[in-house]
Design a protein around this motif. Structure first.
Motif, short mmCIF file in Angstrom:
data_model
loop_
_atom_site.label_atom_id
_atom_site.label_comp_id
_atom_site.label_asym_id
_atom_site.label_seq_id
_atom_site.Cartn_x
_atom_site.Cartn_y
_atom_site.Cartn_z
N GLY A 190 0.87 -15.84 -68.16
CA GLY A 190 0.50 -14.43 -68.26
C GLY A 190 1.39 -13.60 -69.16
O GLY A 190 1.20 -12.40 -69.28
N LEU A 191 2.36 -14.22 -69.83
CA LEU A 191 3.26 -13.50 -70.72
C LEU A 191 2.74 -13.57 -72.16
O LEU A 191 2.08 -14.53 -72.55
CB LEU A 191 4.67 -14.09 -70.66
N GLN A 192 3.05 -12.56 -72.94
CA GLN A 192 2.58 -12.53 -74.31
C GLN A 192 3.30 -13.56 -75.17
O GLN A 192 4.52 -13.73 -75.06
CB GLN A 192 2.81 -11.13 -74.91
N ASN A 193 2.54 -14.27 -76.00
CA ASN A 193 3.15 -15.21 -76.94
C ASN A 193 3.91 -14.43 -78.01
O ASN A 193 3.32 -13.65 -78.75
CB ASN A 193 2.07 -16.08 -77.61
N LYS A 194 5.22 -14.65 -78.08
CA LYS A 194 6.03 -13.93 -79.07
C LYS A 194 6.03 -14.65 -80.41
O LYS A 194 6.11 -14.00 -81.47
CB LYS A 194 7.46 -13.78 -78.55
N GLU A 195 5.99 -15.97 -80.39
CA GLU A 195 6.01 -16.75 -81.61
C GLU A 195 5.06 -17.94 -81.50
O GLU A 195 4.76 -18.40 -80.39
CB GLU A 195 7.43 -17.25 -81.92
N VAL A 196 4.62 -18.42 -82.64
CA VAL A 196 3.69 -19.55 -82.70
C VAL A 196 4.33 -20.65 -83.54
O VAL A 196 5.00 -20.39 -84.54
CB VAL A 196 2.35 -19.12 -83.32
N LEU A 197 4.11 -21.90 -83.11
CA LEU A 197 4.61 -23.07 -83.82
C LEU A 197 3.48 -23.78 -84.55
O LEU A 197 2.40 -23.97 -84.00
CB LEU A 197 5.22 -24.07 -82.83
#
Length: 413
Positions: A190-197
């Protein structure tokens, strides 16, 4: 007689509830500490086996680790604190910081425990095989890597868990679309994705290597291999996992590699759940999760039968609370394993509302003559739940309970 003590479980979700139950069974009071960013609804993700669990106190993270430590100490009252352990993936960083602040057994603080980009770079710096990768918060940060990397590639959250949001992308256009989706979508907790790999695609079978460590001594709890097949429009849906003979050549290789990864990440104490691809050039890390194997601990009865009496959960408590018992644990599971079986994921090919599960009670382990030959299935308590297939990222979700669905988890999940 030793004075009464308490164990702090940070984010007691999934198998973290089994950790809390094990601590309580040993006579310890249990304090539940919730990560401040965790949504309220996620806190109700409790396995049926832990419904009767009673916490001595429930504490919510404060603005600073010092304030959180003070709140935990106040909640403990006259109880001493024996350990602070991460119960689920979101609680790893807080458990590390708080255990250090309280002067308990700890791994110290490191971004590589939670952030999968930092994790791979730490592994690479130690001279171990790691994936080619790029990390960013938006598409412009990743475009150059994606356009230079041979297709297909893997796109996933930098701080995800449970293979949530992992997708195999076959073109830069598809990768861009998934990056943009993840950037605006919350992850599994439920937390926002801060970074993407964005990572290279690893070809090979994916193995799970579960350990428990104390003072840098790593003991292998179990080696599994995932069974992943196409389903629901995704190419690598988890249908289950099978135990691997610890005496086999492949087990020896992934165990040796996983222990080197633990050393590279500074994981000296507590449980770990590593996922490794056996490529043509040897093992390569998918990710190292610095907590127990998840899945609500549904695999625990099978694991106990396979080892002949112990699991990662009770070994974790030994590592923190009973040095003598930890030293008596073998370095690897017995060879051959003491039982046979597999962990089955019930993959749904439809979506809708589950109102009843007729026949579930009467369906269970097969009734063969030898208990060692029985193959227990992974069941959860009947419930009413809504099943939804997310065709956009290949993830099939079941809120809170019910049948565990398939995940597009391929190689790098």
């Amino acid at each position: 007689m030793a004075p009464p003590q308490a164990v702090v479980i940070v984010d007691p979700l999934s198998t973290g509830c089994s950790l809390a139950l094990e601590a309580a069974s040993r006579g310890y009071s249990v304090i539940a500490l919730w990560d401040g960013d965790l949504p309220q609804e996620v806190m109700f993700h409790t396995p049926a086996s832990a419904k009767s669990l009673h916490y001595h106190a429930v504490v919510h993270e404060r603005a600073t680790v010092e304030e959180t430590a003070a709140a935990v100490l106040a909640a403990a009252g006259n109880l001493g604190l024996a350990a602070c352990i991460a119960g689920a993936e979101p609680g790893v960083s807080l458990a590390d910081a708080l255990s250090q602040e309280l002067g308990l057994r700890t791994n110290g603080i490191s971004a590589a425990r939670r952030n999968k980009w930092c994790q791979q770079e730490s592994v690479r710096s130690a001279g171990l095989r790691a994936v080619r990768q790029a990390c960013g918060s938006q598409w412009c940060d990743l475009r150059a890597f994606v356009e230079a990397e041979p297709m297909p590639i893997i796109v996933k959250p930098a701080e995800g868990a449970g293979s949530d949001g992992v997708r195999l992308c076959r073109s830069p256009k598809e990768a861009e679309a998934h990056v943009r989706l993840l950037a605006k979508r919350p992850h599994i907790f439920g937390l926002q994705n801060k970074e993407v790999l964005c990572q290279e695609f690893l070809r090979g079978r994916e193995y799970v290597v579960d350990h428990v460590s104390r003072d840098g001594e790593h003991k292998t709890m179990m080696v599994w291999v995932y069974d992943k097949r196409p389903a629901n429009g995704a190419e690598f849906v988890e249908h289950g996992m099978l135990p691997v003979n610890p005496g086999s050549a492949v087990a020896s290789k992934v165990i040796h590699y996983a222990r080197a990864v633990l050393d590279a990440l500074g994981i000296r104490n507590g449980p770990s759940h590593g996922e490794v691809i056996m490529t043509q050039t040897g093992p390569c890390l998918v990710e190292m999760n610095c907590r127990t194997h998840g899945g609500d601990g549904a695999w625990l009865p099978l694991a106990r039968a396979l080892t002949g009496g112990y699991t990662q959960v009770d070994a974790t408590m030994d590592a923190f609370l009973d040095e003598e018992a930890f030293q008596q644990l073998p370095e690897v599971p017995p060879n051959p394993l003491r039982a046979s079986g597999l962990n089955v994921e019930l993959v749904s090919f439809k979506e809708g509302l589950v109102k009843a599960t007729p026949g579930l009670v009467s369906t269970g382990p097969t009734s063969r003559s030898s208990s060692a030959q029985r193959r227990p299935l992974r069941w959860r308590a009947p419930c009413v739940c809504r099943l939804r297939q997310d065709t956009q990222d290949g993830v099939f979700r079941v809120p809170r309970a019910g049948v565990r669905g398939g995940v597009d988890a391929q190689a790098n999940g």
